[in-house]
Design a protein around this motif. Structure first.
Motif, PDB file in Angstrom:
ATOM      1  N   ALA A  96      33.252  47.763  98.215  1.00 42.85           N
ATOM      2  CA  ALA A  96      32.903  48.156  99.322  1.00 42.85           C
ATOM      3  C   ALA A  96      31.452  48.115  99.474  1.00 42.85           C
ATOM      4  CB  ALA A  96      33.210  49.744  99.486  1.00 42.85           C
ATOM      5  N   GLY A  97      30.876  46.909  99.105  1.00 36.98           N
ATOM      6  CA  GLY A  97      29.509  46.790  99.098  1.00 36.98           C
ATOM      7  C   GLY A  97      28.473  47.392  98.164  1.00 36.98           C
ATOM      8  N   VAL A  98      29.311  48.170  96.952  1.00 33.60           N
ATOM      9  CA  VAL A  98      28.366  48.844  96.237  1.00 33.60           C
ATOM     10  C   VAL A  98      28.626  48.080  94.728  1.00 33.60           C
ATOM     11  CG1 VAL A  98      28.026  50.978  94.984  1.00 33.60           C
ATOM     12  CG2 VAL A  98      28.631  50.860  97.271  1.00 33.60           C
ATOM     13  N   ILE A  99      27.609  47.790  94.181  1.00 37.45           N
ATOM     14  CA  ILE A  99      27.664  46.967  92.678  1.00 37.45           C
ATOM     15  C   ILE A  99      28.317  48.061  91.978  1.00 37.45           C
ATOM     16  CG2 ILE A  99      26.555  46.004  90.921  1.00 37.45           C
ATOM     17  CD1 ILE A  99      24.292  45.056  92.840  1.00 37.45           C
ATOM     18  N   GLN A 100      29.068  47.307  90.947  1.00 42.97           N
ATOM     19  CA  GLN A 100      29.881  48.247  89.774  1.00 42.97           C
ATOM     20  C   GLN A 100      28.919  48.062  88.439  1.00 42.97           C
ATOM     21  OE1 GLN A 100      33.799  46.542  90.824  1.00 42.97           O
ATOM     22  NE2 GLN A 100      34.701  48.587  90.826  1.00 42.97           N
ATOM     23  N   ARG A 101      28.385  49.086  88.385  1.00 39.08           N
ATOM     24  CA  ARG A 101      27.188  48.831  87.196  1.00 39.08           C
ATOM     25  C   ARG A 101      28.138  48.579  86.024  1.00 39.08           C
ATOM     26  NH1 ARG A 101      22.382  46.912  88.400  1.00 39.08           N
ATOM     27  NH2 ARG A 101      21.756  47.662  90.725  1.00 39.08           N
ATOM     28  N   ALA A 102      28.978  49.493  85.396  1.00 39.27           N
ATOM     29  CA  ALA A 102      29.511  49.374  84.358  1.00 39.27           C
ATOM     30  C   ALA A 102      30.129  47.964  84.173  1.00 39.27           C
ATOM     31  CB  ALA A 102      30.675  50.465  84.187  1.00 39.27           C
ATOM     32  N   ARG A 103      30.924  47.378  85.197  1.00 44.33           N
ATOM     33  CA  ARG A 103      31.579  46.136  85.054  1.00 44.33           C
ATOM     34  C   ARG A 103      30.421  45.245  85.142  1.00 44.33           C
ATOM     35  NH1 ARG A 103      35.132  43.484  89.852  1.00 44.33           N
ATOM     36  NH2 ARG A 103      35.515  41.496  88.976  1.00 44.33           N
ATOM     37  N   LEU A 104      29.413  45.255  85.708  1.00 40.53           N
ATOM     38  CA  LEU A 104      28.240  44.461  85.701  1.00 40.53           C
ATOM     39  C   LEU A 104      27.917  44.368  84.186  1.00 40.53           C
ATOM     40  CD1 LEU A 104      25.927  42.615  87.350  1.00 40.53           C
ATOM     41  CD2 LEU A 104      24.419  44.888  87.080  1.00 40.53           C
ATOM     42  N   HIS A 105      27.394  45.467  83.555  1.00 42.60           N
ATOM     43  CA  HIS A 105      27.093  45.270  82.097  1.00 42.60           C
ATOM     44  C   HIS A 105      28.104  44.622  81.175  1.00 42.60           C
ATOM     45  CE1 HIS A 105      24.225  48.713  83.776  1.00 42.60           C
ATOM     46  NE2 HIS A 105      23.592  47.576  83.705  1.00 42.60           N
ATOM     47  N   THR A 106      29.522  44.899  81.432  1.00 43.90           N
ATOM     48  CA  THR A 106      30.560  44.356  80.668  1.00 43.90           C
ATOM     49  C   THR A 106      30.571  43.084  80.724  1.00 43.90           C
ATOM     50  OG1 THR A 106      31.705  46.665  80.776  1.00 43.90           O
ATOM     51  CG2 THR A 106      32.895  44.649  79.981  1.00 43.90           C
ATOM     52  N   GLU A 107      30.423  42.599  81.926  1.00 43.93           N
ATOM     53  CA  GLU A 107      30.533  41.009  82.118  1.00 43.93           C
ATOM     54  C   GLU A 107      29.490  40.341  81.444  1.00 43.93           C
ATOM     55  OE1 GLU A 107      31.613  39.959  86.124  1.00 43.93           O
ATOM     56  OE2 GLU A 107      33.348  41.220  86.444  1.00 43.93           O
ATOM     57  N   ALA A 108      28.098  40.887  81.764  1.00 49.47           N
ATOM     58  CA  ALA A 108      27.100  40.308  81.234  1.00 49.47           C
ATOM     59  C   ALA A 108      27.012  40.258  79.953  1.00 49.47           C
ATOM     60  CB  ALA A 108      25.725  40.883  81.804  1.00 49.47           C
ATOM     61  N   ALA A 109      27.404  41.289  78.956  1.00 49.66           N
ATOM     62  CA  ALA A 109      27.459  41.294  77.731  1.00 49.66           C
ATOM     63  C   ALA A 109      28.565  40.173  77.068  1.00 49.66           C
ATOM     64  CB  ALA A 109      27.720  42.700  77.157  1.00 49.66           C
ATOM     65  N   ALA A 110      29.671  39.989  77.714  1.00 51.54           N
ATOM     66  CA  ALA A 110      30.540  39.105  77.251  1.00 51.54           C
ATOM     67  C   ALA A 110      30.148  37.687  77.666  1.00 51.54           C
ATOM     68  CB  ALA A 110      31.921  39.164  78.305  1.00 51.54           C
ATOM     69  N   ALA A 111      29.360  37.380  78.368  1.00 50.79           N
ATOM     70  CA  ALA A 111      28.829  36.079  78.733  1.00 50.79           C
ATOM     71  C   ALA A 111      27.489  35.631  77.679  1.00 50.79           C
ATOM     72  CB  ALA A 111      27.890  35.981  80.335  1.00 50.79           C
ATOM     73  N   LEU A 112      27.077  36.485  77.163  1.00 51.44           N
ATOM     74  CA  LEU A 112      26.041  36.500  76.230  1.00 51.44           C
ATOM     75  C   LEU A 112      26.554  36.821  74.716  1.00 51.44           C
ATOM     76  CD1 LEU A 112      22.640  38.444  77.314  1.00 51.44           C
ATOM     77  CD2 LEU A 112      23.006  36.178  76.428  1.00 51.44           C
ATOM     78  N   ALA A 113      27.584  37.104  74.668  1.00 52.56           N
ATOM     79  CA  ALA A 113      28.322  37.307  73.283  1.00 52.56           C
ATOM     80  C   ALA A 113      27.878  36.271  72.495  1.00 52.56           C
ATOM     81  CB  ALA A 113      29.557  37.921  73.376  1.00 52.56           C
ATOM     82  N   VAL A 114      28.369  35.161  72.821  1.00 51.99           N
ATOM     83  CA  VAL A 114      28.375  33.871  71.902  1.00 51.99           C
ATOM     84  C   VAL A 114      27.065  33.467  71.635  1.00 51.99           C
ATOM     85  CG1 VAL A 114      28.867  31.295  72.025  1.00 51.99           C
ATOM     86  CG2 VAL A 114      30.625  32.965  73.064  1.00 51.99           C
TER      87      VAL A 114
END
Length: 536
Positions: free
Chosen positions: A121-139
């Protein structure tokens, strides 16, 4: 030893990427002259060439930042045409340039998912943002806190964030330009692991690097470019470093089996056809300039050298070697962590450019339009700019004094302009460069730092600048010439110092100098004390 990266199985009938006959010209220079490049699915394809060979232009064409004048691009057999970087990204082309494109004020997570953050609904989901970013950086680096601003990271970590952002989209073709230039050995190993995972899924990787020790580890095949043309494409193993250096730098050879046939480039930019370089006359026992153990954390390491009055000392090195950083440090633009500088035997402290000017330095910057000129101001104002304090009377600068100085410079340097009142913006690139030189000569500078002094100017103007540099040296001015153009260094320098990784790794006299030797030192394919002519 890290195992080789990439897919070495039998290649498919249709390559993942085909670039055929790509041509791109700019005023005064042909950057790409019918270049072919073929990359297979799941392959790490190394792209090699000295500075100015055409690598960046080719990648910018692939990425949609430049439109080719001729040639075709095909992905999995389908011809494509990219009108913008957005078009290229939509087809799965991801490019990580050496110059980072992060937003320093945003967090690591916001940079990683820039343009497509998870939202409801136009609002950034911070928890999901941080989870997905951490997964992208994990390697690449799981220790990076994705909540902190990018500006808080060191350069190597920022580079990993940029690479992780490109990898996250599962690109069809990933281009990495000098990706390990700021990484630690451990970070480089993790990067190679990440590349291995991508290629195992079929992603094609174009890997640009001058680090010879990486190439055997990371690459499956190598394509060499020289002077805007394809020289050869060969398997990475087995291959000798000296052969690569020869293909990259040799200006007198004829290489068979290229996409454009055999080719001799002896007449393209052969220094032997240029005027003889200035021969130094050692009139004094004390050098004009002595630099001892200069250091700037992460950039310059224990740099020591000297230069005599009237000597032209060249500085060679590949992109990121520290040429510009050394020039900026000497001129006081960037603060040093250690080291001493002596001019005519007297120690000087150049903590900012004003100190350097008073010590007798002048600095022709790499980016004349961004750093060297006030484009909307007149020739008169630009030439007189460093002299305003000395010319001012009761806070007012007399225009007649400015005009006299500018007119003398226009006459002496043969600057083509209708008058000294002409806007610098209206001048050609060569005449703009002469204006930059003129303003420092007007200060009576005894040491000129010239960083890429002929970049972006035509052949005729380049010859004029070269003649002017020799004339200045003959008048006793010490010239430090920082250039990525090996022919320029060979034509002008009395001796050339080679930088690699912020360190001086060799000194080559004019008699010993050759493109092969300078490039071999720059890439680490020859030791500093190896005999001239030995590129291994």
């Amino acid at each position: 030893m890290v195992s080789p990266v990439g897919n070495t199985s039998t290649p498919p009938a249709t390559p993942r990427l085909q670039m055929r006959g790509v041509r791109k010209a700019f005023p005064g220079v042909i950057a790409l002259d019918g270049v072919d490049l073929e990359v297979r699915a799941g392959e790490v394809h190394v792209l090699l060439g000295e500075n100015g060979a055409g690598k960046s232009t080719l990648i910018n064409v692939l990425g949609g930042a430049l439109r080719p004048d001729a040639g075709t691009i095909a992905l999995d057999g389908d011809t494509v045409a990219f009108g913008s970087p957005r078009d290229a990204r939509a087809r799965g082309i991801a490019i990580v340039h050496q110059e980072l494109a992060l937003v320093p004020a945003l967090s690591v997570a916001e940079n990683l998912l820039l343009g497509a953050p998870p939202a409801r609904a136009g609002v950034i989901q911070r928890a999901r943002l941080h989870t997905e970013a951490a997964a992208a950086l994990a390697v690449l680096d799981p220790s990076i806190d994705v909540r902190q601003p990018v500006s808080a990271l060191r350069l190597g970590q920022q580079q990993l964030v940029e690479i992780a952002r490109a990898m996250r989209g599962a690109p069809v073709v990933l281009v990495l330009d000098e990706p390990t230039s700021a990484l630690t050995p451990h970070e480089a190993i993790r990067l190679f692991d990440g590349i291995r995972r991508l290629t195992a899924r079929g992603t094609s990787v174009i890997y640009i690097s001058h680090r010879m020790d990486e190439i055997a580890v990371i690459g499956d095949r190598i394509t060499v470019l020289r002077d805007g043309r394809h020289v050869i494409t060969v398997p990475t193993r087995p291959l000798q470093h000296e052969q690569l250096v020869r293909w990259m730098a040799n200006r007198d050879d004829v290489v068979p089996g290229t996409s454009t046939g055999t080719r001799s480039v002896a007449t393209a930019a052969n220094p032997s056809d240029a005027q003889p370089a200035h021969v130094t006359q050692h009139e004094h026992s004390t050098p004009r300039l002595c630099v001892h153990a200069l250091a700037r954390r992460g950039v310059l390491h224990d740099v020591t050298f000297s230069a005599d009055a009237g000597e032209i000392v060249g500085f060679a090195g590949l992109l990121g070697a520290g040429r510009t950083e050394l020039a900026r440090a000497l001129f006081g633009v960037d603060r040093l962590d250690a080291g001493e500088v002596f001019v005519d035997g007297q120690r000087v402290r150049c903590s900012h450019p004003g100190d350097a000017i008073r010590a007798g330095f002048g600095f022709v910057t790499e980016d004349r339009k961004g750093d060297g000129l006030l484009l909307m101001r007149s020739v008169r104002e630009n030439i007189a700019l460093p002299l305003l304090r000395s010319l001012a009377r009761f806070g007012v600068v007399p225009r007649p004094s400015e005009t006299t100085i500018a007119e003398d410079a226009v006459r002496d340097l043969r600057i083509r302009t209708p008058s000294v009142q002409q806007s610098v913006l209206a001048l050609s690139g060569g005449n703009q460069q002469k204006v930059v030189l003129a303003k420092w000569l007007a200060t009576g500078a005894r040491i000129l730092l010239l960083d890429e002094p002929t970049r972006g100017i035509d052949v005729g103007a380049k010859a004029e600048i070269h003649t002017l540099i020799r004339s200045l040296a003959n008048r006793g001015v010490t010239i430090l010439l920082f250039s990525s153009e090996l022919p320029e260094l060979l034509a002008l320098a009395d001796r050339t110092l080679v930088l690699r990784g912020g360190r001086l790794v060799g000194e080559v006299t004019r008699a010993e100098s050759s493109p092969e030797r300078l490039l071999a030192l720059a890439v680490g394919a020859v030791s500093a004390d190896a005999p001239a002519g030995n590129a291994a």
